[in-house]
Motif scaffolding. Structure first.
Motif, PDB file in Angstrom:
ATOM      1  N   THR A 111      38.292  33.840  36.599  1.00  0.00           N
ATOM      2  CA  THR A 111      39.146  34.002  37.781  1.00  0.00           C
ATOM      3  C   THR A 111      40.326  33.036  37.728  1.00  0.00           C
ATOM      4  O   THR A 111      41.473  33.421  38.017  1.00  0.00           O
ATOM      5  CB  THR A 111      38.328  33.777  39.066  1.00  0.00           C
ATOM      6  OG1 THR A 111      37.208  34.678  39.084  1.00  0.00           O
ATOM      7  CG2 THR A 111      39.183  34.021  40.294  1.00  0.00           C
ATOM      8  N   TYR A 116      41.296  37.634  37.967  1.00  0.00           N
ATOM      9  CA  TYR A 116      40.321  38.698  38.237  1.00  0.00           C
ATOM     10  C   TYR A 116      38.918  38.109  38.375  1.00  0.00           C
ATOM     11  O   TYR A 116      38.652  36.985  37.933  1.00  0.00           O
ATOM     12  CB  TYR A 116      40.330  39.731  37.114  1.00  0.00           C
ATOM     13  CG  TYR A 116      41.674  40.375  36.882  1.00  0.00           C
ATOM     14  CD1 TYR A 116      42.165  41.338  37.750  1.00  0.00           C
ATOM     15  CD2 TYR A 116      42.460  40.012  35.787  1.00  0.00           C
ATOM     16  CE1 TYR A 116      43.410  41.937  37.534  1.00  0.00           C
ATOM     17  CE2 TYR A 116      43.704  40.593  35.554  1.00  0.00           C
ATOM     18  CZ  TYR A 116      44.170  41.547  36.431  1.00  0.00           C
ATOM     19  OH  TYR A 116      45.401  42.121  36.217  1.00  0.00           O
ATOM     20  N   GLU A 117      38.009  38.906  38.957  1.00  0.00           N
ATOM     21  CA  GLU A 117      36.620  38.510  39.090  1.00  0.00           C
ATOM     22  C   GLU A 117      35.831  38.929  37.851  1.00  0.00           C
ATOM     23  O   GLU A 117      36.198  39.887  37.158  1.00  0.00           O
ATOM     24  CB  GLU A 117      36.000  39.150  40.335  1.00  0.00           C
ATOM     25  CG  GLU A 117      36.653  38.737  41.636  1.00  0.00           C
ATOM     26  CD  GLU A 117      36.450  37.258  41.954  1.00  0.00           C
ATOM     27  OE1 GLU A 117      35.430  36.703  41.492  1.00  0.00           O
ATOM     28  OE2 GLU A 117      37.297  36.679  42.650  1.00  0.00           O
ATOM     29  N   GLN A 162      46.675  38.869  36.979  1.00  0.00           N
ATOM     30  CA  GLN A 162      46.655  39.663  38.211  1.00  0.00           C
ATOM     31  C   GLN A 162      48.000  39.637  38.922  1.00  0.00           C
ATOM     32  O   GLN A 162      48.374  40.596  39.608  1.00  0.00           O
ATOM     33  CB  GLN A 162      45.548  39.163  39.137  1.00  0.00           C
ATOM     34  CG  GLN A 162      45.324  40.051  40.358  1.00  0.00           C
ATOM     35  CD  GLN A 162      44.297  39.464  41.311  1.00  0.00           C
ATOM     36  OE1 GLN A 162      44.261  38.259  41.512  1.00  0.00           O
ATOM     37  NE2 GLN A 162      43.456  40.319  41.878  1.00  0.00           N
TER      38      GLN A 162
END
Length: 336
Positions: A111, A116-117, A162
């Motif tokens: 992250t 992002y996860e 992201q």
């Protein structure tokens, strides 16, 4: 010594059914007050025809689980420590199944690195590949395809964050194998090297700027090491002697650029005393290219003459030794 709750019911069921029960865990109370984990197995033996009045007997097997519990706690602590280290690592650690290329694990640091996860990558195996820069993707695929053959891969590429920007990543992966040599899993680590790439770009730009200024300076500039070997020089430095870059590459040392050897000695003395030389103190005549070429030819001819003289001397010595050997032979051998 054993807790009554649950055990009595279990033993009664064994006695009534005649079946065997295995592996139920209890805590054993010892006389010294300490407690030990144990595993209890029970079996019932019914009386035979010769002993109709005998009661049903129960056979109990009690196993000490202290060491097993200790090892389990050690493994649990090691797993917790590993999980902590992975979580603290700035690298993105990942695990991929080699067959289907399914992502089975991604560390939480992904992250901070990508925005992002971890579940984004696990739920969609193509998530990572879809965000690699199109210009880098063929190279990444080609490098990853060598994993089966070489057991490892290393590649740098741009990954879309992201926020829409691209970050440079260094991706190192290893292929795990089982005892038979078959692939089991791919374990890798990806690092954000964006700052390093920026630093490299700045250094290249600085080097290009330095080279441009150095080469086009209106005054002669040159760099040598302590032995006088030419390391760098610009056009203005070579112009007075009529040299080109290719010519200078053949010059042994900076001393060969001086028409007078005494000038070189004087410059070196000033440098040794003060560490620098003012422009007013240097008024030397630069050796012309033609003069340097003549000097090199004279050196070649001199070396050739020295070689010829050495060869003639060796032939004379051989002839002299041969003559001395003949004179030492007996008379009869000479007549023959």
């Amino acid at each position: 010594l054993l807790p009554a709750q649950g055990l009595a019911e279990q033993l009664l069921a064994v006695a009534q059914s005649g079946q065997t029960t295995r592996g139920r865990s209890f805590v054993l109370s010892r006389p010294d007050g300490s407690r030990r984990p144990v595993r209890v197995s029970a079996a019932a033996t019914r009386p035979g025809e010769q002993e109709p009045d005998q009661a049903v007997r129960l056979v109990l097997l009690v196993e000490d689980l202290t060491e097993e519990e200790r090892l389990r706690e050690v493994a649990k602590a090691a797993q917790a420590r590993l999980t902590q280290l992975i979580a603290m690592s700035p690298a993105v650690v990942y695990v991929v199944s080699p067959g289907a290329n399914d992502v089975t694990f991604v560390s939480g640091s992904v992250t901070a690195q990508t925005g992002y996860e971890a579940r984004d990558f696990i739920e969609n195996p193509s998530f990572w590949v879809e965000r690699i820069h199109p210009d880098d993707l063929p190279r990444v695929i080609a490098e990853k395809s060598t994993l089966t053959e070489h057991g490892r891969s290393s590649v740098e590429y741009r990954f879309r964050h992201q926020d829409g920007t691209y970050r440079w990543m260094q991706d190192e992966a290893r292929l795990g194998r089982d005892a038979a040599g078959g692939p089991t899993e791919i374990v890798g680590a990806a690092f954000d090297i964006t700052e390093r790439k920026r630093a490299e770009q700045i250094r290249r730009e600085d080097e290009q700027l330095y080279r441009t200024l150095f080469d086009n300076a209106p005054i002669g500039l040159g760099v040598t090491d302590t032995r006088g070997n030419l390391l760098a020089f610009n056009r203005a430095m070579m112009a007075p002697g009529g040299y080109t870059t290719e010519d200078v590459a053949q010059i042994p040392t900076a001393a060969n650029l001086y028409a007078n050897a005494d000038d070189r000695v004087r410059v070196l003395q000033i440098l040794a005393e003060r560490g620098f030389v003012d422009r007013e103190e240097v008024d030397n005549e630069v050796a012309r290219k033609e003069a340097e070429a003549k000097r090199l030819e004279e050196e070649r001819q001199l070396k050739e003459k020295e070689l010829q003289a050495k060869q003639e001397l060796e032939r004379a010595e051989q002839e002299k030794r041969k003559q001395a050997t003949l004179e030492k032979r007996p008379l009869k051998e000479k007549e023959k």
